[in-house]
Design an enzyme around this catalytic site. Structure first.
Site, mmCIF file in Angstrom:
data_model
loop_
_atom_site.group_PDB
_atom_site.id
_atom_site.type_symbol
_atom_site.label_atom_id
_atom_site.label_comp_id
_atom_site.label_asym_id
_atom_site.label_seq_id
_atom_site.Cartn_x
_atom_site.Cartn_y
_atom_site.Cartn_z
ATOM 1 N N LYS A 1 0.901 -1.178 -0.019
ATOM 2 C CA LYS A 1 0.048 -0.228 -0.050
ATOM 3 C C LYS A 1 0.807 1.181 0.000
ATOM 4 C CE LYS A 1 -3.858 0.084 2.302
ATOM 5 N NZ LYS A 1 -4.837 0.271 1.666
ATOM 6 N N ARG B 1 -3.258 2.795 8.598
ATOM 7 C CA ARG B 1 -3.439 1.533 7.942
ATOM 8 C C ARG B 1 -2.325 0.723 7.985
ATOM 9 N NH1 ARG B 1 -6.461 4.731 4.403
ATOM 10 N NH2 ARG B 1 -8.860 4.195 4.165
ATOM 11 N N HIS C 1 -13.762 -41.119 -13.290
ATOM 12 C CA HIS C 1 -14.224 -41.579 -14.464
ATOM 13 C C HIS C 1 -15.080 -40.398 -15.147
ATOM 14 C CE1 HIS C 1 -16.715 -43.609 -17.649
ATOM 15 N NE2 HIS C 1 -15.332 -43.968 -17.894
ATOM 16 N N CYS D 1 1.152 -37.117 -19.131
ATOM 17 C CA CYS D 1 0.021 -37.278 -19.700
ATOM 18 C C CYS D 1 -1.239 -37.356 -18.627
ATOM 19 C CB CYS D 1 -0.055 -38.416 -20.567
ATOM 20 S SG CYS D 1 0.255 -40.189 -19.752
#
Lengths: 881, 881
Positions: free
Chosen positions: A29, A99, A461, A838
């Site tokens: 920030k 902050r 599946h 794969c």
């Protein structure tokens, strides 16, 4: 940390010196505020106390380092001078917000304190300056409340009680109805609460308020919540948090004030137009709260043409500076614009692609940067149907499952594969609902627009098949109780039947009641352009997992450079084939088995020929039969009887064989190359079919490049033995066909058993290539059955034991270690060993990045994920150099 | 190979120079002959051509190196001089044998050639010298046959045909009935066969015979069979084979000749007495063939007192030299003793222990050597019942299964656990026959004397439970078809029922028809002595896997130094407990679950108290609940109904829960610590029971040392989370019991998931100890379900893909890599991390050796294997230094 930093960095017109200082010192920030200020944007001025001070605070036994407050005081003086306001001033008091802000955005740290600087005197001053008593005392009571709560730890409830008393006295319900007089009384009551719980008076000195707030911010760095957050997110090596002190501005100071949020381009379409909304006479929180309806920024000129013009200038400045579409927050205080926040804006996939391409056209970024700008998964929205956002927002969500295959589907419920096929053929749009799917359901799945299962996960599946087809699937929706017989489902109290319509969001995993409006995908020219850039920069090849000529063609259209996984078992499930497969399984001796296999051979050959043709001159990795044989037998008595009729045997024979083949853990059972070891004739038939198909292709001038992949190898001896059989079969087939030309056939293995990775140096001696089967490798490395993981994985994700489902994103720590070991050991034996992946991970961006880093030659994924993998591979190549 | 070796080493009275030369140069046989000669034993003289010459032969393109035959000729001259015989001599010819002999004994290489040196002239000479025409021509025809077959590759069948013609001519059936005249004709016929197939005359020159034989021996080094044998056995780095040429001696030269085999001590009991048998007027092969019945050597003085005395001298010389019991072969030629062979003798476990202890007493070996002399598995024979060897030899073997738990059992068949219990209580001796066993069968298994299953392997439920009890078990006997309903089994065509008796050999895995005589184990003082030495030299501790006070006590008696694995799930199967367990599983919410668990608590506490007492002051590793919950539910409708009655719910509820809990691969499912993550209250109950038991022990001055082991951890976060829960529960229990003393409780984990080993550095941060669960680790590293491995493992062993069942002996290449990695990574985090093994491998000697080498602190195994593990650990310590 060698460089000497200041302790406090000022940002404002006076000076801005944090630019170029690391985020690790001034926080995200702080850097952002300095950056905006330095490019001339109207940011309320202020200063940042560095993270190094936070570290010093802890080293110092939780005390602010010596001299810091003096330095703060000096900096406040600068701020006072720039604004012409003074802390605690009776006429024009300086008010600030405080902050926290670390280098990484981090929930769990301190809340903001607003209106700091108010005390009895300053509040009167604020009332005078704004000519608004109510505004001033409202600000004051908010400060006491926030300060008491956040800094001193007084329970919010204590203040509520006091507020209720005041509301009761004035006989009003809403906070906003309390008059100024009441708020004045409330401030006194709040101060009493403060004193009661802290034993001290509310500090009237703004510097004391500020010093305590700074300490509170530093203290919040090590709360349990913050520490746990960092632990979970693996955030390490941070010094601490910075503190941002910034002058307050107010959008609720009258009709000439206002507040808004906007995007510098349309986040839905990517069009280059200012896009957002604003509210007159309101604070930022009012826009977020949604109590009043904001106006589009396009209407702003009617209210204040100058501010609108100024904002358009800001848009340009920001985009020129950040070279990116920005999401901004702004406030107008009495006709003057202030920028409060800017950050890179979230956008749809469509917008991401368009913006990236446009920014290149505008010369703000180069091609590589454009490639990095589009999150690969965002492409899904361009490739698959999606829901209309508005309709989706209003949809009635019934329950959630696993987002197994993205997209949007709307249809009526069907409960069996047959039913799905019949009703689809009769013209209905069907959602197939099953407990879990099996290969027997494939035809019904193909007929359905979407698939819903109550068990199984991302690599079940149903999920794998659906993803392969780009079909929407929600899996493992445990709240769905299916009564297949009664053709009903129960979901969280609702009962739905075959005539009811549901909508599936495969991207989120949600199941919705009724038909939610969908929209079709649109492929733009920008998409093609981005893909061209991706292909230019990536170094890994991208292949596809496909089992049919149709899928192969589709994948090639999506840019696949070959097939990384052609599963042969799916080929056996069509009715004219499964009967021979079953006859083979029932055979009690080798000759009978060979006779049945002979009947399967022409089917296989035809499949391969079609696939080789679709993939002309590209490699096609064919995995030999993998699943255990019992998967091909029917389990229900009725189906067993039917099969017995077809095969001309007794149902009891089928049941007997089925029982004999039954396995306690089929995943770890008699499958993969273990089948070829016990039934070498299956391997021979498959290799013969591949070889004959390649020979036929050669006659037609089609270049077939099969790579025969032997699955589930755990020891090199399996591979050395089977490799010899494959070679012998190829030679025998060539001889039988009198083919004397050269065939481009290689022989390799899938690395999916941990032991294969551990002994990859031995295995590589017998392999032309490796392909990592990371689905099974994940199952065995974690000891998770992907069919059963639904029983505990949700708890694991919820309790942060796992950050993500390891079947979706490759576990780089554990499974990845085996992949890396496999690559290194394999190449220690064969330097140029071709290695790919794969598993389902081949289309997941973080996994693709990992594959690039460990040096794989290619990834392979389902056809619809090919563009995603291409983009992810390009990003990996660019980011990892 | 820097040292320069001779090409030929002579052994005999003239000189013996191979002593001290490496086996790798002169081969095992060559060294043995030289050694025996050098210590003065009467060995027929001869010489050895080295393995280096073999290597040179191959380097030389399969030609004997230059000058070798000249050197051979010179050496033959020495031999001729020493014996006073001459090659091809017409009066007293020298005859030799030619044999191969590599550094490692290796089947597949060349057969022996005997009688080399005979030709037409020398045969007449031999006939004269022996005054035995028949003898001489029989020797000659044997030479032509052997030489033709072995050296020239003529099929044995060709010679058979010629022999048959001669036998037909003389109208006799047996070879031995052919008269001298016939044998003379046969020699001519054999020479014709030789010429017909080789195109050359049978070589009359003995040196030519010898040269061709030497080449044939070298050539046999690289036959397919020999190469394959070395490949399978992993024999590498050998130069080749040596050739041994040795003078022939004959035990069949009349009544003053003979031959025999003997052991220098009794191989059955170990008693120090000469033990063996001999045949007068016979060759060695006659003893082996068993055509004539030999006499015990004790009777030899009646035949030839001097030779017997000489043999006793040989016995002493050999034992003094080798410091080991020897197995010898000898021949007496015309009253003169020749030693042909000596080697370390095979013996029973009982004998091994006694001989080792006696040799120490006789100061021939030291304690360490004694420890090394007993194969650990041989101790089984001392600990378990075994079959009477004679009866066992004659037994009718029905079929074979996996030798799952050693021992011998004889009994009638029972088909259910209930039946086994009832009939055992009625006094029958029972063999329990099941397809596979489950925890529900435990009581029936306990009642049976032996267990036979038709599926499952060495680590199936049946095997593990049986081994724990030292009970005989044959598992996975696939030929046994069980018809539970009809109470019948079919085995290879035979049908047996409840009244039939079978015998199980758990050591070999064989199933025999009828009752085979057994003998009980005997524990000698020597056994205790050997164990004392083992304990003195080993550095690893040995613990036991035990789940009850009874087993714990037994194991402690066997020398266990604590419990390495106390499985808690077995504790829940007794009728008064299983009902609460099931109520817990059926509970739909946490309070109901807790209520059921509360009822289980006292049982668990009592079990633990008993075990802690039995193991007073020794560590007890308690594994928290591991199996998936569905294992505790009955699957049969009848049992479900009974359970519903007991619990007062509907059978449908039980079925529903059972279906909901069903898993496709329970091995990889919701079990282990995954249960504790979803049901923390189960963990709390168990830890509370452990803690309360420890507190009760403290009150009774019993030192409980529980080690709480969290199973199936795959990521450190599981352990860190559950560790906190365990610690909190211990603290809460101590507080509730107002116990302020110190409890010695540690918290660790089982490393049984590959990922846990791969990330052991992270896991170790939260663990006080590791215990490798190598059963599951083997399952997951290989991807083998131990319940299903029977489907393909036999093929794997038969085809040499695996050398041994990896569930029996730890796979050091693959699984071992993970174990080693786990130890190293774990100790990289915690230097002194205590690490053990509690898989079934903990009692298998080669695995124990591996555990020692990777630095484990202890192994744990079933009670009956504790002595074996102690001995194996001592051997590992001695051998690995």
């Amino acid at each position: 940390m060698a460089k000497k930093h200041k302790r406090i960095y000022y940002f404002g017109k006076t000076k801005t010196d944090a630019r170029g200082v690391s985020k690790s010192i001034v926080g995200g920030k702080g850097l952002n505020l300095a950056e905006m200020t330095s490019i001339g944007l109207p940011v309320p001025p202020g200063f940042t106390i560095t993270t190094e001070v936070c570290a010093a605070y802890y080293e110092n036994g939780k005390k602010l380092p010596e001299g810091l407050i003096d330095e703060v005081k000096k900096t406040v003086r600068i701020l006072e001078r720039e604004l012409g306001k003074k802390f605690g001033d009776a006429n024009n008091p300086l008010l600030v917000s405080v902050r926290s802000g670390a280098a990484v955005s981090m929930p769990g740290m301190m809340n903001t304190i607003l209106n700091l600087g108010l005390n009895d005197v300053a509040t009167e001053g604020l009332a005078k300056a704004t000519n608004n008593d109510r505004f001033a005392y409202d600000a004051y009571r908010r400060l006491i409340n926030m300060f008491g709560d956040v800094v001193m730890g007084i329970e919010h409830h204590e203040f509520e009680v006091a507020f209720d008393k005041v509301k009761a006295k004035y006989k009003v319900k809403d906070d906003t109805e309390v008059p100024a007089e009441g708020l004045k009384e409330l401030c006194e009551a709040y101060k009493a609460v403060y004193k009661k719980h802290t034993g001290q008076n509310f500090p009237e000195d703004p510097i004391v308020q500020l010093a305590l707030s700074i300490e509170a911010v530093f203290g919040s760095w090590n709360t349990d919540r913050a520490v746990k957050y960092r632990e979970i997110e693996g955030i390490r090596n941070l010094l601490g948090t910075a503190v941002n002190v910034q002058a307050m501005v107010y959008g609720n100071m009258g009709e000439d004030s206002g507040t808004g949020v906007a995007f510098t381009r349309d986040p839905n379409t990517g069009q280059n137009k200012f896009y957002g909304e604003f509210l007159v006479n309101a604070q930022g929180e009012d826009v977020v709260a949604g109590i009043r309806t904001p106006q589009p920024v396009a209407d702003m000129p009617k209210w204040n043409r100058a501010i609108h013009k100024e904002l358009l200038g800001v848009k340009k400045t920001l985009e020129d500076h950040y070279a990116e579409m920005q999401d901004i927050e702004f406030t107008i205080e009495r006709g003057k614009l202030y920028m409060l926040q800017t950050r890179s804006g979230k956008r749809t996939g469509l917008a991401a692609v368009k913006i990236a391409c446009d920014l290149v056209k505008e010369k703000l970024i180069d091609e590589k940067e454009a490639v990095l700008r589009v999150p690969p998964n965002a492409l899904t929205q361009l490739l698959l149907p999606s829901f209309n956002a508005a309709a989706r927002g209003k949809a009635n969500v019934l329950c959630s499952g696993i987002n197994a295959s993205p997209g949007a589907a709307v249809g009526k419920l069907a409960f069996t594969a047959e039913e799905a096929r019949e009703r689809k053929d009769a013209g209905e749009s069907i959602i197939l609902v099953r407990r879990e799917t099996s290969p027997e359901d494939v035809d019904g799945m193909s007929a359905a627009v979407g698939i819903l299962t109550s068990t199984g996960g991302a690599t079940s599946h149903a999920a794998v098949v659906a993803r392969g087809w780009g079909k929407c699937c929600v899996a493992g929706a445990g709240d769905v109780q299916i009564d297949e017989k009664a053709k009903k489902i129960k979901v969280n109290g609702k009962t739905l039947g075959a005539k009811d319509i549901i909508s599936l969001d495969g991207t989120t995993g949600e199941v919705m009641l009724g038909a939610v409006e969908t929209q079709d995908p649109k492929l733009s020219g920008d998409f093609a352009k981005l893909m061209k850039w991706a292909d230019k920069y990536r170094t890994m090849a991208v292949r596809t997992n496909a089992d049919s000529p149709k899928d192969s063609k589709k994948a090639r259209d999506f840019g696949a450079e070959g097939i990384g996984l052609c599963r042969t078992e799916h080929m056996f499930f069509e009715p004219d084939r499964i009967i021979h497969m079953r006859a083979m399984i029932l055979a009690e001796d080798e000759p009978t088995r060979r006779a049945a296999l002979k009947k399967l051979l022409p089917f296989q050959r035809k499949d391969f020929e079609g696939i080789f043709k679709a993939m002309n001159d590209l490699p096609v990795t064919v995995r030999l039969l993998d699943p255990p044989l019992h998967e091909f037998l029917p389990h229900e008595p009725a189906a067993q009887k039917e099969m017995a009729n077809e095969l001309g045997c007794k149902p009891a024979d089928i049941k007997k064989r089925s029982v004999a083949l039954h396995e306690a853990n089929p995943m770890l059972g008699h499958r993969g190359c273990r089948l070829s070891i016990t039934y070498p004739e299956i391997l021979e038939m498959q290799v013969q079919a591949i070889t004959e198909a390649a020979i036929r292709c050669a006659a037609k001038k089609i270049k077939a490049r099969p790579e025969i992949m032997i699955p589930l190898v755990g020891t090199f001896k399996e591979l050395s033995l089977l490799r010899k059989q494959v070679e012998a079969t190829i030679a025998a087939t060539k001889a039988a066909k009198k083919f004397t030309g050269k065939l481009d056939i290689s022989i390799g293995t899938m690395i999916e058993i941990p032991r294969a990775a551990l002994t990859a140096d031995e295995v590589a001696e017998h392999a032309d290539f490796f392909s990592f089967g990371t689905n099974d490798l994940t199952q065995m490395t974690f000891g998770y059955s992907r069919d059963d993981v639904g029983g505990f994985l949700p708890d694991y994700i919820e309790q942060d034991i796992l950050e993500v489902d390891p079947f979706q994103a490759l576990d780089q720590t554990g499974v990845g270690q085996l992949v890396e070991m496999g690559v290194q050991k394999g190449r220690s034996t064969k330097k140029d060993l071709k290695v790919g992946i794969c598993g389902e991970h081949g289309g997941e961006p973080s996994s693709v990045d990992f594959c690039h880093r460990v040096g794989l030659n290619y990834v392979s994924c389902s056809p619809f994920r090919v563009p995603i993998a291409r983009l992810a591979a390009a990003q990996a190549a660019i980011q990892n150099g």
